[in-house]
Design an enzyme around this catalytic site. Structure first.
Site, PDB file in Angstrom:
ATOM      1  N   LEU A  75      60.667  45.391 -29.888  1.00  0.00           N
ATOM      2  CA  LEU A  75      59.671  46.009 -30.711  1.00  0.00           C
ATOM      3  C   LEU A  75      60.904  46.891 -31.999  1.00  0.00           C
ATOM      4  O   LEU A  75      60.371  47.220 -32.763  1.00  0.00           O
ATOM      5  CB  LEU A  75      58.705  47.241 -31.074  1.00  0.00           C
ATOM      6  CG  LEU A  75      57.500  45.747 -29.986  1.00  0.00           C
ATOM      7  CD1 LEU A  75      56.454  47.180 -29.604  1.00  0.00           C
ATOM      8  CD2 LEU A  75      57.124  45.235 -31.158  1.00  0.00           C
ATOM      9  N   CYS A  76      61.911  46.609 -31.548  1.00  0.00           N
ATOM     10  CA  CYS A  76      63.058  47.307 -32.517  1.00  0.00           C
ATOM     11  C   CYS A  76      63.770  46.310 -33.967  1.00  0.00           C
ATOM     12  O   CYS A  76      63.227  45.138 -33.346  1.00  0.00           O
ATOM     13  CB  CYS A  76      64.307  48.020 -31.402  1.00  0.00           C
ATOM     14  SG  CYS A  76      64.603  48.492 -29.698  1.00  0.00           S
ATOM     15  N   MET A 113      68.757  53.152 -29.893  1.00  0.00           N
ATOM     16  CA  MET A 113      68.374  51.793 -28.813  1.00  0.00           C
ATOM     17  C   MET A 113      69.533  50.682 -28.665  1.00  0.00           C
ATOM     18  O   MET A 113      70.128  51.162 -28.016  1.00  0.00           O
ATOM     19  CB  MET A 113      67.006  51.357 -29.169  1.00  0.00           C
ATOM     20  CG  MET A 113      65.971  51.977 -28.776  1.00  0.00           C
ATOM     21  SD  MET A 113      65.422  52.698 -27.676  1.00  0.00           S
ATOM     22  CE  MET A 113      65.092  51.209 -26.851  1.00  0.00           C
ATOM     23  N   GLU A 114      70.428  51.585 -29.904  1.00  0.00           N
ATOM     24  CA  GLU A 114      71.715  50.458 -29.618  1.00  0.00           C
ATOM     25  C   GLU A 114      72.584  51.452 -29.112  1.00  0.00           C
ATOM     26  O   GLU A 114      72.971  50.975 -28.354  1.00  0.00           O
ATOM     27  CB  GLU A 114      72.033  50.515 -31.604  1.00  0.00           C
ATOM     28  CG  GLU A 114      71.515  49.283 -32.329  1.00  0.00           C
ATOM     29  CD  GLU A 114      69.282  49.851 -32.557  1.00  0.00           C
ATOM     30  OE1 GLU A 114      69.112  49.120 -32.482  1.00  0.00           O
ATOM     31  OE2 GLU A 114      69.617  51.026 -32.477  1.00  0.00           O
ATOM     32  N   ASP A 128      79.583  43.150 -13.539  1.00  0.00           N
ATOM     33  CA  ASP A 128      79.639  41.794 -13.162  1.00  0.00           C
ATOM     34  C   ASP A 128      81.291  41.193 -13.005  1.00  0.00           C
ATOM     35  O   ASP A 128      81.360  40.646 -12.335  1.00  0.00           O
ATOM     36  CB  ASP A 128      79.749  41.467 -14.512  1.00  0.00           C
ATOM     37  CG  ASP A 128      79.857  39.844 -14.655  1.00  0.00           C
ATOM     38  OD1 ASP A 128      79.350  39.258 -13.797  1.00  0.00           O
ATOM     39  OD2 ASP A 128      80.678  39.383 -15.604  1.00  0.00           O
TER      40      ASP A 128
END
Length: 159
Positions: A75-76, A113-114, A128
């Site tokens: 929903l962004c 959010m970013e 990783d």
């Protein structure tokens, strides 16, 4: 407590309409940490990892992730980011690395959010690249530190 804006009156999820909101300069700063074995920390810090510059690659991954946030979080809104910077602080006595991201845009919705997505992906990239020598690394303490712009104005974390 404000109501949750990603739900309509009948409780259905929806993308918030920001079409009538004014464009303002918006900034968000987020951080997080990855803790590892001292040997792994030394390898990353010294730049002797056989895969190359771990922090340099993680920096690029975080910036790239910030641009893809709307593809990952349903929903962004897709944003035209005007600036993203990512820095690392090595903490030798903890064998940990702190990541901090500053994201900026001028638009009708914020960039929290970013910034948070960039932190997570940068730390996941470190994991990783180092998991072959240290599968016990721990990512944590991911949080929004500050945000500014928009109707709600300035906000700073208490912790």
């Amino acid at each position: 407590m404000n109501k949750l804006t990603h739900f309509d009156a009948s409780g259905q999820a929806h993308m918030v309409n920001v079409g009538d909101k004014p464009s303002t300069h918006r900034i968000a700063i987020a951080s997080g940490k990855i803790k590892m074995l001292p040997e792994t920390f030394e390898m990353v810090n010294a730049g002797t990892h056989k895969k190359g510059d771990v922090l340099g690659i993680a920096r690029v991954a975080g910036i790239q992730a910030s641009k893809k946030t709307s593809e990952l979080i349903p929903l962004c809104h897709p944003l035209a980011l005007t600036h993203v910077s990512l820095s690392f602080e090595t903490i030798p006595n903890e064998s940990s690395i702190n990541c901090q991201v500053r994201a900026e845009t001028t638009g009708p919705t914020g960039v929290e959010m970013e910034a948070l997505t960039a932190v997570q992906v940068a730390l996941l990239t470190i994991y990783d690249m180092c998991k072959a020598v240290d599968r016990g690394m721990v990512i944590g303490d991911v949080k929004l530190l500050e945000k500014s712009g928009g109707k709600s104005g300035e906000w700073t974390s208490n912790n």
